[in-house]
Write an enzyme that holds these catalytic residues in place. Sequence first.
Site, PDB file in Angstrom:
ATOM      1  N   ASN A  21       0.882  -1.183   0.014  1.00 52.17           N
ATOM      2  CA  ASN A  21      -0.107  -0.122   0.141  1.00 52.17           C
ATOM      3  C   ASN A  21       0.795   1.339  -0.004  1.00 52.17           C
ATOM      4  O   ASN A  21       0.507   2.379  -0.559  1.00 52.17           O
ATOM      5  CB  ASN A  21      -0.894  -0.170   1.060  1.00 52.17           C
ATOM      6  N   SER A  57      -4.877   2.374  -8.298  1.00 51.16           N
ATOM      7  CA  SER A  57      -5.609   3.677  -8.284  1.00 51.16           C
ATOM      8  C   SER A  57      -6.495   3.866  -9.537  1.00 51.16           C
ATOM      9  O   SER A  57      -6.121   3.094 -10.637  1.00 51.16           O
ATOM     10  CB  SER A  57      -4.683   4.862  -8.254  1.00 51.16           C
ATOM     11  N   TYR A  73       2.384   9.732 -11.269  1.00 49.28           N
ATOM     12  CA  TYR A  73       1.761   8.871 -10.329  1.00 49.28           C
ATOM     13  C   TYR A  73       0.927   7.957 -11.057  1.00 49.28           C
ATOM     14  O   TYR A  73       0.835   6.946 -10.732  1.00 49.28           O
ATOM     15  CB  TYR A  73       0.980   9.836  -9.388  1.00 49.28           C
ATOM     16  N   ALA A  74       0.211   8.474 -12.173  1.00 46.70           N
ATOM     17  CA  ALA A  74      -0.680   7.598 -12.746  1.00 46.70           C
ATOM     18  C   ALA A  74      -0.084   6.554 -13.602  1.00 46.70           C
ATOM     19  O   ALA A  74      -0.411   5.488 -13.593  1.00 46.70           O
ATOM     20  CB  ALA A  74      -1.546   8.471 -13.757  1.00 46.70           C
ATOM     21  N   LYS A 111       0.964   3.899 -11.011  1.00 45.01           N
ATOM     22  CA  LYS A 111      -0.086   3.208 -10.542  1.00 45.01           C
ATOM     23  C   LYS A 111      -0.533   2.235 -11.894  1.00 45.01           C
ATOM     24  O   LYS A 111      -1.236   1.133 -11.348  1.00 45.01           O
ATOM     25  CB  LYS A 111      -1.294   4.022 -10.236  1.00 45.01           C
TER      26      LYS A 111
END
Length: 247
Positions: A89, A151, A163-164, A167
């Site tokens: 996580n 995400s 970040y995308a 993920k």
Amino acid sequence: MRLQGEIAIVTGAGRGIGKEIALALAAEGASIAAVARTLSDLEQTVAEIKEAGGDAIALSRDLTDISQVQSMVDAVVEKYGKIDILVNNAGGYPKEIYDITKNQAIKIWDWSEEQWDQIIKTNLKIPFLCTNKVIPEMIKQKKGNIINISSRMGRIASQMGAYACAKAGIVTLTKTTAIQAQEYGIRCNAIAPTILDTPGQRAYNHSVGQDEIKMGNADCMGKAALYLICDAPEVMTGQVLDLFPTV
């Protein structure tokens, strides 16, 4: 107590999503190794688990460092003798990836190399390192359960840059791990949530002037993790559980 006798590592367990998952697994009888950098947050999670009659330990580690990841694994095995569950996580993104003056995410061509590397390291390297060091312990017992936290931003086109991308990488890491580990009785699935109401998310929203944004309830993550571990068919591996509206 469906997880009685099971040993679970939950990274990023000091707050937010990780804490919700740690509490949910502990409520079903699992012993929890709560791992993150900030010891005070972890101690609060552990205290809540113990107050409810559960068992947990706090391990402060920098999980971007492979030697500290190995130290985490060694500490859990020394304490409990095995590892049954790994929840990857730990992750996040800094407020600097959003340009509040323009009310938009930083454009891909405006990212610095350092910003990109840091977010990829935090959100994709950590799950790889933890998986890399935990799976050998699971292979010894011919069973294990890994849950990676992706995400919504990794499942659809997104403005959130590195970040995308990280993920989205989690999705492929999940599927690759599932394919390679299934012969050892190890399942690997992922959860891809929408934006959830956690203290960290509220602080981020406030920092970028988006206090009004709609968020989901964070306790859905504990329920989703329990489904994948306890209720999903044994043949379910390499899948992503999407927790966001599709219409």
